[in-house]
Design a protein around this motif. Structure first.
Motif, short mmCIF file in Angstrom:
data_model
loop_
_atom_site.label_atom_id
_atom_site.label_comp_id
_atom_site.label_asym_id
_atom_site.label_seq_id
_atom_site.Cartn_x
_atom_site.Cartn_y
_atom_site.Cartn_z
N VAL A 4 0.83 -0.99 0.05
CA VAL A 4 -0.12 -0.07 0.12
C VAL A 4 0.54 0.91 -0.45
O VAL A 4 0.38 2.06 -0.55
CB VAL A 4 -1.28 -0.04 1.22
CG1 VAL A 4 -1.56 1.39 1.54
CG2 VAL A 4 -1.94 -1.28 1.28
N ILE A 5 2.00 0.97 0.42
CA ILE A 5 3.18 2.19 1.23
C ILE A 5 3.52 2.09 -0.31
O ILE A 5 3.57 4.22 -1.15
CB ILE A 5 3.53 2.08 1.64
CG1 ILE A 5 3.37 2.37 3.26
CG2 ILE A 5 5.09 3.58 1.41
CD1 ILE A 5 4.04 1.95 4.66
N TYR A 7 -10.42 -2.76 7.67
CA TYR A 7 -9.10 -1.76 8.14
C TYR A 7 -9.80 -1.27 10.00
O TYR A 7 -8.70 -0.83 10.56
CB TYR A 7 -8.39 -1.82 7.19
CG TYR A 7 -7.53 -1.98 6.37
CD1 TYR A 7 -8.06 -2.82 5.26
CD2 TYR A 7 -6.07 -3.04 7.24
CE1 TYR A 7 -6.85 -4.05 5.07
CE2 TYR A 7 -5.34 -3.72 6.69
CZ TYR A 7 -5.69 -4.31 5.62
OH TYR A 7 -5.34 -5.58 4.98
N SER A 8 -11.14 -0.55 9.71
CA SER A 8 -11.56 0.71 10.95
C SER A 8 -11.73 -0.93 12.34
O SER A 8 -11.41 -0.20 13.06
CB SER A 8 -12.84 1.18 10.39
OG SER A 8 -12.91 1.75 9.17
N PHE A 68 1.35 -1.51 11.62
CA PHE A 68 1.27 -1.95 10.22
C PHE A 68 -1.19 -1.88 9.95
O PHE A 68 -1.41 -0.92 8.57
CB PHE A 68 1.47 -3.30 9.77
CG PHE A 68 2.68 -3.72 9.83
CD1 PHE A 68 3.73 -3.25 9.94
CD2 PHE A 68 2.81 -5.30 10.82
CE1 PHE A 68 5.06 -3.44 10.23
CE2 PHE A 68 4.04 -5.80 10.68
CZ PHE A 68 4.88 -5.15 10.49
N SER A 69 -1.39 -2.13 10.54
CA SER A 69 -3.53 -1.85 10.47
C SER A 69 -3.44 -0.82 10.70
O SER A 69 -4.48 -0.14 9.78
CB SER A 69 -3.75 -2.73 10.56
OG SER A 69 -3.89 -1.85 12.42
N LEU A 88 -4.91 1.98 7.16
CA LEU A 88 -6.48 2.43 7.34
C LEU A 88 -5.96 3.74 7.22
O LEU A 88 -6.78 4.55 6.49
CB LEU A 88 -6.77 2.60 8.90
CG LEU A 88 -7.97 3.19 9.03
CD1 LEU A 88 -9.22 2.27 8.65
CD2 LEU A 88 -8.02 2.98 10.59
N ALA A 89 -4.85 4.48 7.88
CA ALA A 89 -4.46 5.43 7.44
C ALA A 89 -4.40 6.19 5.92
O ALA A 89 -4.99 6.84 5.58
CB ALA A 89 -2.75 6.40 8.10
#
Lengths: 99, 99
Positions: free
Chosen positions: B26-27, B40-41, B72-73, B77-78
């Motif tokens: 994701v990054i 993810y929330s 990580f999560s 999520l961010a």
């Protein structure tokens, strides 16, 4: 039930059922493009081994929680594998419906 | 270390570090299109409450494992929230690099 037991139950419930919306989204959209195959492979093995751990220590809560999570993560992993190896093009065209 | 303890350690290691490849993907790609915001929330709240549970029962392994997973999560999520609310278009164009 003590506060600590309630917190443990709530934590297990949240981390177990959090995979349900992701499983529903993947089943509906068939889009797994931004899901990591490595994550779901490792996570599914990890949850399966937590379930075996639950059987070995005879803890029903550990068994049931991980059995449920295993169903969701194995479903997501199966669709991801299908997209990766059998269906390389389809999942690119599928429209996205976040849950 | 007994076989059961080894299995518990391996299970914790796998489920904890399984989120690392997803966070890296994701990054790198900034693509969160097929990740479920609901998952993810809920998962991030669940892992945070497991960590508090670990503090309440004084179990370092539960604290550390969930602290790592939380990092990580929460990262995933961010970026998902950023894409959903601030960057609606960008993540559609981002090329995908599975990890």
């Amino acid at each position: 039930m003590s506060n600590i037991e309630i917190l443990g139950f709530v934590s297990a419930f949240l981390t177990t059922f959090s995979f349900l919306p992701q499983a529903i989204q993947v089943i509906k959209t068939r889009d797994t493009s931004s899901l990591s195959l490595a994550m779901y492979s490792i996570f599914t093995v990890g949850v399966a081994s937590w379930m075996s751990y639950g059987f070995m220590i005879g803890d029903k809560a550990v068994i049931v929680a991980n059995m449920i999570t295993l169903i969701f993560s194995a479903t997501i992993l199966a669709i991801k594998l299908y997209n990766e190896f059998f269906n390389k093009n389809l999942h690119e065209k599928v429209s996205k419906h976040p849950v």
